[in-house]
Design a protein around this motif. Sequence first.
Motif, PDB file in Angstrom:
ATOM      1  N   VAL A 149       0.841  -1.199   0.000  1.00 54.69           N
ATOM      2  CA  VAL A 149       0.000   0.000   0.000  1.00 54.69           C
ATOM      3  C   VAL A 149       0.874   1.246   0.000  1.00 54.69           C
ATOM      4  CG1 VAL A 149      -1.703   1.329   1.313  1.00 54.69           C
ATOM      5  CG2 VAL A 149      -1.969  -1.141   1.077  1.00 54.69           C
ATOM      6  N   ARG A 150       1.972   1.196   0.710  1.00 49.74           N
ATOM      7  CA  ARG A 150       2.886   2.339   0.746  1.00 49.74           C
ATOM      8  C   ARG A 150       3.488   2.614  -0.634  1.00 49.74           C
ATOM      9  NH1 ARG A 150       5.730   4.945   4.744  1.00 49.74           N
ATOM     10  NH2 ARG A 150       5.144   3.463   6.371  1.00 49.74           N
ATOM     11  N   SER A 151       3.778   1.576  -1.397  1.00 57.15           N
ATOM     12  CA  SER A 151       4.491   1.756  -2.664  1.00 57.15           C
ATOM     13  C   SER A 151       3.564   1.903  -3.866  1.00 57.15           C
ATOM     14  CB  SER A 151       5.440   0.577  -2.910  1.00 57.15           C
ATOM     15  OG  SER A 151       4.717  -0.641  -3.004  1.00 57.15           O
ATOM     16  N   ALA A 152       2.287   1.556  -3.720  1.00 55.37           N
ATOM     17  CA  ALA A 152       1.352   1.598  -4.847  1.00 55.37           C
ATOM     18  C   ALA A 152       0.423   2.796  -4.734  1.00 55.37           C
ATOM     19  CB  ALA A 152       0.529   0.312  -4.889  1.00 55.37           C
ATOM     20  N   SER A 153       0.040   3.357  -5.871  1.00 56.31           N
ATOM     21  CA  SER A 153      -0.931   4.456  -5.873  1.00 56.31           C
ATOM     22  C   SER A 153      -2.354   3.972  -6.112  1.00 56.31           C
ATOM     23  CB  SER A 153      -0.555   5.492  -6.941  1.00 56.31           C
ATOM     24  OG  SER A 153      -0.427   4.876  -8.213  1.00 56.31           O
ATOM     25  N   LEU A 154      -2.503   2.754  -6.614  1.00 56.71           N
ATOM     26  CA  LEU A 154      -3.820   2.181  -6.881  1.00 56.71           C
ATOM     27  C   LEU A 154      -3.760   0.684  -6.618  1.00 56.71           C
ATOM     28  CD1 LEU A 154      -6.716   2.119  -8.194  1.00 56.71           C
ATOM     29  CD2 LEU A 154      -5.545   1.789 -10.388  1.00 56.71           C
ATOM     30  N   VAL A 182     -11.934  -5.938   3.111  1.00 58.14           N
ATOM     31  CA  VAL A 182     -13.107  -5.701   2.274  1.00 58.14           C
ATOM     32  C   VAL A 182     -14.375  -5.795   3.100  1.00 58.14           C
ATOM     33  CG1 VAL A 182     -14.458  -6.603   0.345  1.00 58.14           C
ATOM     34  CG2 VAL A 182     -11.959  -6.483   0.176  1.00 58.14           C
ATOM     35  N   ALA A 183     -14.447  -6.795   3.988  1.00 58.61           N
ATOM     36  CA  ALA A 183     -15.631  -6.968   4.824  1.00 58.61           C
ATOM     37  C   ALA A 183     -15.809  -5.802   5.787  1.00 58.61           C
ATOM     38  CB  ALA A 183     -15.526  -8.281   5.601  1.00 58.61           C
ATOM     39  N   LEU A 184     -14.713  -5.314   6.360  1.00 51.04           N
ATOM     40  CA  LEU A 184     -14.800  -4.195   7.298  1.00 51.04           C
ATOM     41  C   LEU A 184     -15.247  -2.928   6.587  1.00 51.04           C
ATOM     42  CD1 LEU A 184     -14.315  -3.080  10.148  1.00 51.04           C
ATOM     43  CD2 LEU A 184     -11.941  -2.664   9.496  1.00 51.04           C
ATOM     44  N   ALA A 185     -14.725  -2.682   5.394  1.00 44.60           N
ATOM     45  CA  ALA A 185     -15.084  -1.472   4.645  1.00 44.60           C
ATOM     46  C   ALA A 185     -16.549  -1.485   4.252  1.00 44.60           C
ATOM     47  CB  ALA A 185     -14.207  -1.329   3.406  1.00 44.60           C
ATOM     48  N   ALA A 186     -17.113  -2.673   4.072  1.00 40.85           N
ATOM     49  CA  ALA A 186     -18.518  -2.771   3.673  1.00 40.85           C
ATOM     50  C   ALA A 186     -19.454  -2.239   4.750  1.00 40.85           C
ATOM     51  CB  ALA A 186     -18.866  -4.222   3.352  1.00 40.85           C
ATOM     52  N   THR A 187     -18.960  -2.175   5.983  1.00 41.64           N
ATOM     53  CA  THR A 187     -19.792  -1.687   7.085  1.00 41.64           C
ATOM     54  C   THR A 187     -19.472  -0.245   7.465  1.00 41.64           C
ATOM     55  OG1 THR A 187     -18.240  -2.452   8.797  1.00 41.64           O
ATOM     56  CG2 THR A 187     -19.879  -4.040   8.003  1.00 41.64           C
ATOM     57  N   THR A 188     -18.532   0.387   6.749  1.00 40.13           N
ATOM     58  CA  THR A 188     -18.074   1.730   7.096  1.00 40.13           C
ATOM     59  C   THR A 188     -18.333   2.677   5.927  1.00 40.13           C
ATOM     60  OG1 THR A 188     -16.301   0.732   8.398  1.00 40.13           O
ATOM     61  CG2 THR A 188     -16.118   3.086   7.948  1.00 40.13           C
ATOM     62  N   ALA A 189     -19.106   3.707   6.158  1.00 43.16           N
ATOM     63  CA  ALA A 189     -19.453   4.647   5.085  1.00 43.16           C
ATOM     64  C   ALA A 189     -18.223   5.416   4.608  1.00 43.16           C
ATOM     65  CB  ALA A 189     -20.520   5.619   5.575  1.00 43.16           C
ATOM     66  N   ASP A 190     -18.168   5.641   3.294  1.00 38.94           N
ATOM     67  CA  ASP A 190     -17.136   6.483   2.679  1.00 38.94           C
ATOM     68  C   ASP A 190     -15.714   5.992   2.937  1.00 38.94           C
ATOM     69  OD1 ASP A 190     -19.117   8.219   1.709  1.00 38.94           O
ATOM     70  OD2 ASP A 190     -19.149   9.307   3.619  1.00 38.94           O
ATOM     71  N   GLU A 191     -15.548   4.692   3.160  1.00 37.20           N
ATOM     72  CA  GLU A 191     -14.225   4.142   3.372  1.00 37.20           C
ATOM     73  C   GLU A 191     -13.909   3.153   2.267  1.00 37.20           C
ATOM     74  OE1 GLU A 191     -12.087   3.662   6.793  1.00 37.20           O
ATOM     75  OE2 GLU A 191     -12.426   5.800   6.527  1.00 37.20           O
ATOM     76  N   LEU A 192     -12.695   3.169   1.793  1.00 35.17           N
ATOM     77  CA  LEU A 192     -12.208   2.109   0.934  1.00 35.17           C
ATOM     78  C   LEU A 192     -11.570   1.035   1.817  1.00 35.17           C
ATOM     79  CD1 LEU A 192     -10.607   4.086  -2.047  1.00 35.17           C
ATOM     80  CD2 LEU A 192     -12.823   2.918  -1.970  1.00 35.17           C
ATOM     81  N   PRO A 193     -11.457  -0.179   1.327  1.00 35.55           N
ATOM     82  CA  PRO A 193     -10.944  -1.253   2.180  1.00 35.55           C
ATOM     83  C   PRO A 193      -9.593  -0.989   2.827  1.00 35.55           C
ATOM     84  CG  PRO A 193     -12.011  -2.197   0.279  1.00 35.55           C
ATOM     85  CD  PRO A 193     -12.003  -0.698   0.056  1.00 35.55           C
ATOM     86  N   PHE A 194      -8.708  -0.270   2.151  1.00 30.58           N
ATOM     87  CA  PHE A 194      -7.379  -0.046   2.716  1.00 30.58           C
ATOM     88  C   PHE A 194      -7.239   1.333   3.374  1.00 30.58           C
ATOM     89  CE2 PHE A 194      -5.270  -3.223  -0.412  1.00 30.58           C
ATOM     90  CZ  PHE A 194      -5.727  -4.274   0.371  1.00 30.58           C
ATOM     91  N   SER A 195      -8.351   2.011   3.636  1.00 29.78           N
ATOM     92  CA  SER A 195      -8.261   3.316   4.303  1.00 29.78           C
ATOM     93  C   SER A 195      -7.585   3.197   5.667  1.00 29.78           C
ATOM     94  CB  SER A 195      -9.650   3.924   4.467  1.00 29.78           C
ATOM     95  OG  SER A 195     -10.205   4.266   3.219  1.00 29.78           O
ATOM     96  N   SER A 196      -7.898   2.126   6.402  1.00 29.99           N
ATOM     97  CA  SER A 196      -7.285   1.949   7.723  1.00 29.99           C
ATOM     98  C   SER A 196      -5.785   1.685   7.598  1.00 29.99           C
ATOM     99  CB  SER A 196      -7.964   0.802   8.475  1.00 29.99           C
ATOM    100  OG  SER A 196      -7.815  -0.425   7.779  1.00 29.99           O
ATOM    101  N   VAL A 201     -12.220  -1.576  -5.981  1.00 29.20           N
ATOM    102  CA  VAL A 201     -11.083  -0.706  -5.686  1.00 29.20           C
ATOM    103  C   VAL A 201     -10.755  -0.824  -4.202  1.00 29.20           C
ATOM    104  CG1 VAL A 201     -10.250   1.674  -5.639  1.00 29.20           C
ATOM    105  CG2 VAL A 201     -11.655   0.881  -7.553  1.00 29.20           C
ATOM    106  N   LEU A 202      -9.475  -0.991  -3.894  1.00 24.75           N
ATOM    107  CA  LEU A 202      -9.029  -1.136  -2.506  1.00 24.75           C
ATOM    108  C   LEU A 202      -8.450   0.162  -1.947  1.00 24.75           C
ATOM    109  CD1 LEU A 202      -7.371  -4.657  -2.882  1.00 24.75           C
ATOM    110  CD2 LEU A 202      -9.644  -4.112  -1.963  1.00 24.75           C
ATOM    111  N   HIS A 203      -7.652   0.847  -2.740  1.00 23.63           N
ATOM    112  CA  HIS A 203      -7.252   2.218  -2.408  1.00 23.63           C
ATOM    113  C   HIS A 203      -6.866   2.912  -3.703  1.00 23.63           C
ATOM    114  CE1 HIS A 203      -2.874   1.402  -2.753  1.00 23.63           C
ATOM    115  NE2 HIS A 203      -2.664   2.701  -2.539  1.00 23.63           N
TER     116      HIS A 203
END
Length: 260
Positions: free
Chosen positions: A20-25, A121-135, A59-61
């Motif tokens: 995640v640190r090295s990738a932009s998408l 992915v499962a956690l993001a599905a329960t959080t509004a306006d979050e992508l899976p890798f936001s955390s 999309v993950l991030h």
Amino acid sequence: MTDTAPAAASAAAPRLTELVRSASLSFLGTVTRIAGTSLPFLSAEAVNERTAVVRVDQVLHAPPAFRQLGGSEITVQLSPDEDLLKVGDTAAFFTRGMVYGEGLGVTEVGRLPADAVRSHVALAATTADELPFSSVQREIRDQDLAAHAGQADAVVVATVVGLEDLGLPDYSEHAPHWWRATLDVSLAESGSATPGRTTVLYPSSGDVRWSRVPKPVPGQLGLWLLHATEGDLAARAPYRLLDPDDYQPAQKLAVLRERR
């Protein structure tokens, strides 16, 4: 049947942070073509077994402009360090170097099995306006902040109580145009500063070299990461601001303390 997804996610955690640190998408994707392309300007001669067309399943991030790619097909130049793929394979792709126009092309920097990211992915599905890798991105920012604070000469919680233009001559359009801020320090967390008043230099210039360095404003309360002033400027103030991360909301003090 044993559920291998949690074990896969745990084993992949350090690698995930690195990617995640090295990738932009990054995205979950399914390969739809090998040795093909979705880019009209890319000739057949330019593709090979490491050129794949991948359908973006989720999309993950991503930068804001690329968060709505779900369902689209993009061309991925596969990493030479990863296994070859076949049509129908699904994985989490980490990419950068985007070519955007009539279609999207990216270069893969790494890959994880889809199961390794299912919990995000499962956690993001329960959080509004979050992508899976936001955390994961927040954790990376907190790690970077802690590392940056460790390099500072003083870390304080303080309020801006005064500003003044030093009036130093500007010898070029890229000159920093130094101002001096007076800080009322309520808490000296680390380093050489003490509670009370101290002064800090900062570049007021909007030039690209200086534009992201914090510009204090009167009454501003925050966490300040201060760097010792060197050279002739040291007589003007003991500290200066040099980095975009040198100002943080005061609540970020808890982040630094958690990472000691």
